[in-house]
Motif scaffolding. Structure first.
Motif, short mmCIF file in Angstrom:
data_model
loop_
_atom_site.label_atom_id
_atom_site.label_comp_id
_atom_site.label_asym_id
_atom_site.label_seq_id
_atom_site.Cartn_x
_atom_site.Cartn_y
_atom_site.Cartn_z
N PRO A 143 -2.49 -1.88 -4.31
CA PRO A 143 -3.88 -2.55 -4.78
C PRO A 143 -4.97 -1.85 -6.01
O PRO A 143 -5.34 -2.49 -6.70
N GLU A 144 -4.77 -0.43 -5.73
CA GLU A 144 -5.64 0.09 -6.82
C GLU A 144 -5.07 -0.08 -8.27
O GLU A 144 -5.97 0.05 -9.30
N ARG A 145 -3.72 -0.44 -8.44
CA ARG A 145 -2.98 -0.28 -9.86
C ARG A 145 -3.38 -2.05 -10.26
O ARG A 145 -3.65 -2.32 -11.24
N ARG A 167 -8.90 -0.52 4.21
CA ARG A 167 -8.73 0.12 2.89
C ARG A 167 -9.53 -0.41 1.84
O ARG A 167 -9.27 -1.50 1.38
N PRO A 168 -10.69 0.29 1.48
CA PRO A 168 -11.69 -0.74 0.41
C PRO A 168 -11.21 -1.13 -0.54
O PRO A 168 -11.68 -2.14 -1.14
N GLU A 169 -9.99 -0.50 -1.30
CA GLU A 169 -9.46 -0.98 -2.58
C GLU A 169 -8.85 -2.56 -2.35
O GLU A 169 -8.58 -2.88 -3.42
N TYR A 170 -8.61 -2.72 -1.17
CA TYR A 170 -8.01 -4.32 -0.92
C TYR A 170 -9.07 -5.12 -1.16
O TYR A 170 -8.94 -6.45 -1.63
N ARG A 171 -10.53 -4.72 -1.00
CA ARG A 171 -11.56 -5.71 -1.23
C ARG A 171 -11.69 -6.28 -2.59
O ARG A 171 -11.89 -7.30 -2.85
N ALA A 172 -11.13 -5.58 -3.50
CA ALA A 172 -11.14 -5.72 -5.02
C ALA A 172 -10.14 -6.94 -5.51
O ALA A 172 -10.08 -7.50 -6.30
N LEU A 173 -9.23 -7.15 -4.22
CA LEU A 173 -8.16 -8.32 -4.73
C LEU A 173 -8.77 -9.62 -4.81
O LEU A 173 -8.22 -10.62 -5.26
N THR A 174 -9.87 -9.74 -4.52
CA THR A 174 -10.90 -10.92 -4.65
C THR A 174 -10.65 -11.55 -6.03
O THR A 174 -10.44 -12.54 -6.47
N ALA A 175 -10.48 -10.49 -7.08
CA ALA A 175 -10.45 -10.81 -8.40
C ALA A 175 -9.20 -11.66 -8.83
O ALA A 175 -9.22 -12.35 -9.68
N LEU A 176 -8.32 -11.66 -7.93
CA LEU A 176 -7.17 -12.24 -8.18
C LEU A 176 -7.33 -13.94 -8.24
O LEU A 176 -6.83 -14.72 -9.00
N ASN A 233 1.20 -17.33 -20.57
CA ASN A 233 2.51 -17.84 -20.97
C ASN A 233 3.38 -18.24 -19.81
O ASN A 233 4.66 -18.45 -19.80
N GLY A 234 2.74 -18.75 -18.77
CA GLY A 234 3.47 -19.23 -17.74
C GLY A 234 4.45 -18.53 -16.96
O GLY A 234 5.63 -19.11 -16.22
N ARG A 235 4.16 -17.17 -16.93
CA ARG A 235 5.04 -16.14 -16.10
C ARG A 235 4.52 -15.66 -14.93
O ARG A 235 5.04 -14.36 -14.54
N LEU A 236 3.49 -16.19 -14.45
CA LEU A 236 2.88 -15.38 -13.09
C LEU A 236 2.93 -16.56 -12.08
O LEU A 236 2.55 -17.74 -12.12
N SER A 237 3.83 -16.19 -11.24
CA SER A 237 4.19 -17.35 -10.48
C SER A 237 3.55 -17.32 -8.83
O SER A 237 3.43 -18.25 -8.33
N LEU A 238 3.51 -15.95 -8.36
CA LEU A 238 2.75 -15.83 -7.05
C LEU A 238 2.28 -14.50 -6.58
O LEU A 238 2.82 -13.51 -7.14
N PHE A 239 1.39 -14.41 -5.93
CA PHE A 239 0.87 -13.22 -5.28
C PHE A 239 0.96 -12.95 -3.80
O PHE A 239 0.58 -14.03 -3.19
N ALA A 240 1.96 -12.10 -3.42
CA ALA A 240 2.12 -11.81 -1.96
C ALA A 240 1.14 -10.41 -1.45
O ALA A 240 1.44 -9.38 -2.10
N ILE A 241 0.29 -10.50 -0.80
CA ILE A 241 -0.50 -9.52 -0.32
C ILE A 241 -0.09 -9.02 0.97
O ILE A 241 -0.46 -9.46 2.02
N ASP A 242 0.65 -7.86 1.04
CA ASP A 242 1.16 -7.52 2.34
C ASP A 242 0.29 -6.38 3.21
O ASP A 242 -0.46 -6.00 2.33
N GLU A 243 0.59 -6.21 4.42
CA GLU A 243 -0.41 -5.43 5.12
C GLU A 243 -1.88 -5.76 4.96
O GLU A 243 -2.84 -5.23 4.75
N PRO A 295 0.93 -1.21 -0.13
CA PRO A 295 -0.05 -0.06 0.01
C PRO A 295 0.87 1.35 0.02
O PRO A 295 0.25 2.36 0.15
N LEU A 296 1.95 1.16 0.16
CA LEU A 296 2.92 2.32 0.14
C LEU A 296 3.78 2.43 -0.49
O LEU A 296 4.81 1.60 -0.66
N ILE A 297 4.10 3.73 -1.22
CA ILE A 297 5.37 4.16 -2.08
C ILE A 297 6.63 4.17 -1.22
O ILE A 297 7.51 3.48 -2.14
N ALA A 298 6.55 4.52 -0.23
CA ALA A 298 7.93 4.63 0.39
C ALA A 298 8.31 3.09 0.74
O ALA A 298 9.81 2.97 0.41
N LEU A 299 7.38 2.42 1.08
CA LEU A 299 7.81 0.83 1.39
C LEU A 299 8.28 0.17 0.01
O LEU A 299 9.28 -0.61 0.11
#
Length: 622
Positions: A119-121, A159-168, A137-147, A69-73
């Motif tokens: 998450p918004e992106r 953060r409501p935008e996290y709810r849309a991650l169900t799409a993954l 193309n077999g190039r998607l390995s893993l999703f890591a959802i931090d925080e 969620p954070l640019i600095a991180l």
């Protein structure tokens, strides 16, 4: 487990062995399993997805997407991975269109190991279509959802935008997913699993204990003066964070600390973005900065040598308190979690819940979470036992919190509570209106103020019957009554006090009210007792503790060299090498690259990149 993860741990990150459940998590995710990882701040969550990302890419599985969620991180995590020799990138608003396009092309070709994005992106149609192309193309390995606690409405930073991650899960059911967070109680944990559709995920729950943190909670009298004394006595010249509830308070605290010679900066969402970023960069890159901040300054603060976290206003719940205090002592060395709280904090937090537009169910849960924090603040037993119990973890008294070090005496405030409630009842009965805490206490203590005379409250049967109680004692009783729901505060009527259904049990003597003597004594006696029992100042030992003479001088020289490298790379110094690594080098005084190889924190890339320079500094300082 297979030797590959251990080899990566040593080769890339320079560590000899995993800590706690890291090995089991890494092994499970490398094998393609879903996971929910709860691990305290500083426990090594990042390695739990970074090593599987590296291992799975080497096995031909492709790119790991890290939702952050954070640019600095993102910036510092990617910088640290680059320093360790790992191909990583981020996609956020700081990139030009040209640079973002370049990252996307490399991602689509599978040329990077990890890509960090918000998450918004991640949930935009464009990005999802890119992920689909990678998946095909077999190039998607893993999703890591931090925080991951951000996905839950019961979490402390929803953060409501996290709810849309169900799409993954819906679009890429075969791609393993892991959700990671430092704080989640049972209800938040269940919500994360449901919202992210991780029902079959294996849960890895580490101990929430941070034994190097000392918890201290004091009654708020003059919070700014109390904070100043705390910093000057115990953390002079050291890095710290001071959390405040409002932007105005942040500005006031930063200004006051600065006037007293403490290097303090403000951070809140109302500051200009450039100012905010500059202040954060200074905090991360310089030593001894104190950041006064709202909770906007939070996730992603990776600085290892924060020696104290102070709260001059009470947080909303234990999760928020735990997450914020956890930013202290990430290096494992002693740190302080200090909080001042008072009656107005209780009133303010209750009011915010009551005025929230949320539904009754949400408000009820939030009240329960606030009650748990109030119970922690008013506790007379071990703070750590209480804190861990909230997260479902049994423990023994720590011997290191304020209550363990200086056990408070307890007094029975039931009589005072009944007299307070009786006074409120009689005032409402006589005047037909409600009054605030100050006026009620004046009546009970028999103070003939202008307001008391104006409303003829000297005639009440309770006038003066509490003359033996100090104002501090009565404020403690009021806090407790509000905390247990035996009193309510009407925010729409100037914070006036009203009786509740819960008042009846106290008035009838069916419910006792017991309080800490240390927060309820009259001011003069309280100060005297504090002076008698003030604990000896215990400064947190530096990573260089134990170094003497030549080794100490070498440590100082290494830190100066590291600072120059960090500035040149626009990264915090700890991303280059942690203090512990420099201390180990100083203690060993190596003379060859082979000597450096066994030191914790020096992986192969850093050895190749900095080994010769380190040996030069050692030689020059010898």
């Amino acid at each position: 487990m297979s030797p590959a993860p251990n080899a990566i741990l040593h080769e890339i990150f320079g560590y000899e062995q995993f800590r706690g459940p890291q090995a089991a998590i890494v092994d499970h995710v490398i094998a393609g399993g879903d996971a929910l990882v709860l691990m305290p701040t500083g426990g090594g969550k990042s390695l739990c997805y970074q090593i599987p990302a590296i291992a799975r890419q080497r096995a031909g599985h492709g790119v790991t997407i890290v939702v952050s969620p954070l640019i600095a991180l993102m910036h510092d995590q990617v910088g640290a991975l680059h320093e360790a020799g790992v191909e990583a990138a981020f996609l956020n608003s700081t990139l030009s269109m040209e640079d973002a396009s370049s990252v996307e092309k490399r991602m689509l070709r599978g040329e990077v190991t990890l890509v960090y994005a918000a998450p918004e992106r991640v949930t935009t149609p464009r990005f999802l279509s890119q992920l689909q192309a990678m998946h095909d193309n077999g190039r998607l390995s893993l999703f890591a959802i931090d925080e991951a606690h951000c996905v839950s409405q019961w979490g402390h930073d929803f953060r409501p935008e996290y709810r849309a991650l169900t799409a993954l899960h819906e679009r890429f059911p075969g791609v393993p997913r892991m959700a990671l967070t430092a704080t989640a109680d049972d209800i938040t944990r269940a919500d994360i699993l449901e919202r992210l559709q991780l029902g079959d995920a294996r849960q890895f729950i580490s101990s929430f204990d941070r034994p190097n943190i000392r918890y201290t909670i004091v009654e708020k009298k003059d919070a700014t003066a109390q904070l100043l004394r705390f910093i000057e006595r115990e953390h002079e010249g050291e890095a710290g964070i001071v959390y405040c509830q409002t932007r105005k308070r942040v500005e006031e605290i930063a200004a006051t600390l600065s006037q007293q010679g403490i290097r303090a900066l403000p951070y809140h969402a109302g500051l200009d973005q450039d100012v905010r970023q500059a202040n954060q960069d200074r905090f991360l890159r310089e030593e001894g900065i104190v950041m006064a901040a709202t909770i906007a300054f939070g996730m992603g603060i990776d600085k290892p040598d924060v020696r104290f976290v102070a709260h001059v206003d009470m947080p909303k719940n234990i999760e928020g308190y735990y997450q914020e205090t956890g930013r202290g002592g990430r290096d494992g060395l002693p740190a302080d979690a200090w909080m001042a709280y008072g009656l107005q904090d209780v009133v303010n937090q209750r009011r915010m819940i009551d005025e929230s537009p949320a539904g009754d169910e949400f408000k009820q849960v939030m009240r329960g979470k606030l009650d748990a924090l109030l119970a922690l603040a008013e506790a007379t037993d071990c703070r750590r036992v209480r804190l861990l119990a909230y997260f479902g973890e049994a423990s023994k008294p720590c011997g290191n919190c304020d209550n363990c070090l200086n056990p408070p005496a307890v007094w029975d405030g039931t009589d005072a509570a009944r007299k307070l409630l009786s006074t409120i009842y009689r005032v409402q009965q006589q005047s037909g209106i409600s009054f605030g805490a100050g006026h009620i206490m004046d009546i009970l203590r028999g103070k003939p103020t202008e307001k008391v005379k104006q409303f003829d409250h000297e005639r009440l049967s309770t006038f003066g019957i509490g003359a033996g109680f100090s104002e501090a004692q009565l404020r403690g009783v009021l806090r407790q009554l509000i905390a247990i729901g035996a009193l309510s505060v009407d925010s729409e009527a100037f914070n006036t006090l009203r009786l509740t259904e819960g008042s009846r049990a106290v008035l009838k003597g069916e419910l006792s009210v017991r309080l800490r003597e240390s927060v309820s004594l009259p001011p003069e006696r309280s100060r005297r007792r504090a002076d008698e029992k003030v604990r000896e100042k215990t400064r947190a030992p530096a990573a260089s503790a134990g170094l003497t003479g030549q080794a100490e001088a070498l440590f100082t020289a290494l830190k100066a060299w590291r600072a120059d490298v960090a500035r040149a790379h626009n990264l915090p110094a700890y991303v280059i090498f942690h203090d512990a690594t420099l201390a180990a080098i100083a203690a060993m005084s190596p003379s060859s690259l082979d000597d450096l190889q066994g030191i914790s924190g020096i992986g192969e890339t850093k050895l190749a990149k900095y080994g010769s320079d380190v040996l030069r500094v050692v030689a020059e300082a010898s």
